[in-house]
Scaffold this motif. Structure first.
Motif, PDB file in Angstrom:
ATOM      1  N   GLY A 134       0.737  -1.174   0.164  1.00  8.58           N
ATOM      2  CA  GLY A 134      -0.020  -0.038   0.060  1.00  8.58           C
ATOM      3  C   GLY A 134       0.948   1.140  -0.003  1.00  8.58           C
ATOM      4  O   GLY A 134       0.281   2.194   0.177  1.00  8.58           O
ATOM      5  N   THR A 135       2.145   1.194  -0.052  1.00  9.25           N
ATOM      6  CA  THR A 135       3.032   2.300  -0.087  1.00  9.25           C
ATOM      7  C   THR A 135       3.983   2.400  -1.135  1.00  9.25           C
ATOM      8  O   THR A 135       4.273   1.362  -2.098  1.00  9.25           O
ATOM      9  CB  THR A 135       3.490   2.601   1.113  1.00  9.25           C
ATOM     10  OG1 THR A 135       4.528   1.580   1.272  1.00  9.25           O
ATOM     11  CG2 THR A 135       2.702   2.833   2.342  1.00  9.25           C
ATOM     12  N   ILE A 136       4.274   3.478  -1.830  1.00 10.90           N
ATOM     13  CA  ILE A 136       5.322   3.921  -2.769  1.00 10.90           C
ATOM     14  C   ILE A 136       6.571   4.235  -2.004  1.00 10.90           C
ATOM     15  O   ILE A 136       6.662   5.177  -1.131  1.00 10.90           O
ATOM     16  CB  ILE A 136       4.729   5.132  -3.715  1.00 10.90           C
ATOM     17  CG1 ILE A 136       3.763   4.642  -4.268  1.00 10.90           C
ATOM     18  CG2 ILE A 136       5.972   5.302  -4.704  1.00 10.90           C
ATOM     19  CD1 ILE A 136       2.829   5.778  -4.848  1.00 10.90           C
ATOM     20  N   ASN A 137       7.650   3.427  -2.330  1.00  8.29           N
ATOM     21  CA  ASN A 137       8.975   3.386  -1.354  1.00  8.29           C
ATOM     22  C   ASN A 137      10.015   4.124  -2.147  1.00  8.29           C
ATOM     23  O   ASN A 137      10.505   3.641  -3.016  1.00  8.29           O
ATOM     24  CB  ASN A 137       9.158   2.001  -0.771  1.00  8.29           C
ATOM     25  CG  ASN A 137       7.902   1.428  -0.147  1.00  8.29           C
ATOM     26  OD1 ASN A 137       7.266   2.266   0.482  1.00  8.29           O
ATOM     27  ND2 ASN A 137       7.713   0.307  -0.160  1.00  8.29           N
ATOM     28  N   CYS A 138      10.797   5.033  -1.191  1.00 11.26           N
ATOM     29  CA  CYS A 138      11.922   5.543  -1.679  1.00 11.26           C
ATOM     30  C   CYS A 138      13.171   4.781  -1.089  1.00 11.26           C
ATOM     31  O   CYS A 138      13.082   4.393   0.205  1.00 11.26           O
ATOM     32  CB  CYS A 138      11.886   6.825  -1.350  1.00 11.26           C
ATOM     33  SG  CYS A 138      13.558   7.830  -2.038  1.00 11.26           S
TER      34      CYS A 138
END
Ligand code: FES
Length: 138
Positions: free
Chosen positions: A96-100
């Motif tokens: 559920g997240t976009i990760n750096c």
């Protein structure tokens, strides 16, 4: 006198050419460095197939610097893939997240908001449209 008039004419013509060239580079979509430096594609540009975007996840398009997500079945969102912390390209969409990868910031796939810092600002939303089975820039 004649020489002076000729010189002015030449300078004027040179200026007109320079302006014409400048305008062509700005809005002509010619692939010049100024076009690509902004990271914005043309409206209608095909990004990917809807089938390539997992429900509850997303797909990162590195060359386009955009991430397309599908938080719920049939609901597509898109965000800049450039982290708002120090401008790394995000590398993963998971849970559920976009990760750096650079310092661990995470952004929610539904609205780009920050779930975990050090970033403090959300990923800017990008305008897209679904055209049949294709996701395009709007
Ligand atoms: S650049 Fe993304 S967390 Fe630092």
């Amino acid at each position: 006198m004649t020489t002076e008039a000729t010189r002015r004419t030449v300078l004027f013509v040179s200026g007109a050419v320079a302006l014409t060239v400048g305008c062509g580079g700005e809005d002509g979509g010619t692939g010049t460095p100024s076009d690509t430096a902004e990271g914005a594609g043309s409206p209608g540009q095909e990004l990917l197939s809807v089938a390539d975007v997992p429900v509850g996840g997303g797909r990162i398009l590195g060359a386009e610097e955009i991430v397309v997500t599908q938080p719920e079945q049939g609901e597509f969102k898109a965000f800049s893939a450039i982290c708002t912390h120090q401008r790394c390209l995000v590398s993963e969409v998971a849970d559920g997240t976009i990760n750096c990868p650079c310092h661990g910031s995470r952004f929610r796939i539904a609205d780009g908001s920050v779930e975990r810092g050090p970033a403090t600002r959300p990923l800017p939303e990008e305008r897209i449209m679904v055209d049949g089975n294709t996701v395009r820039r709007a």
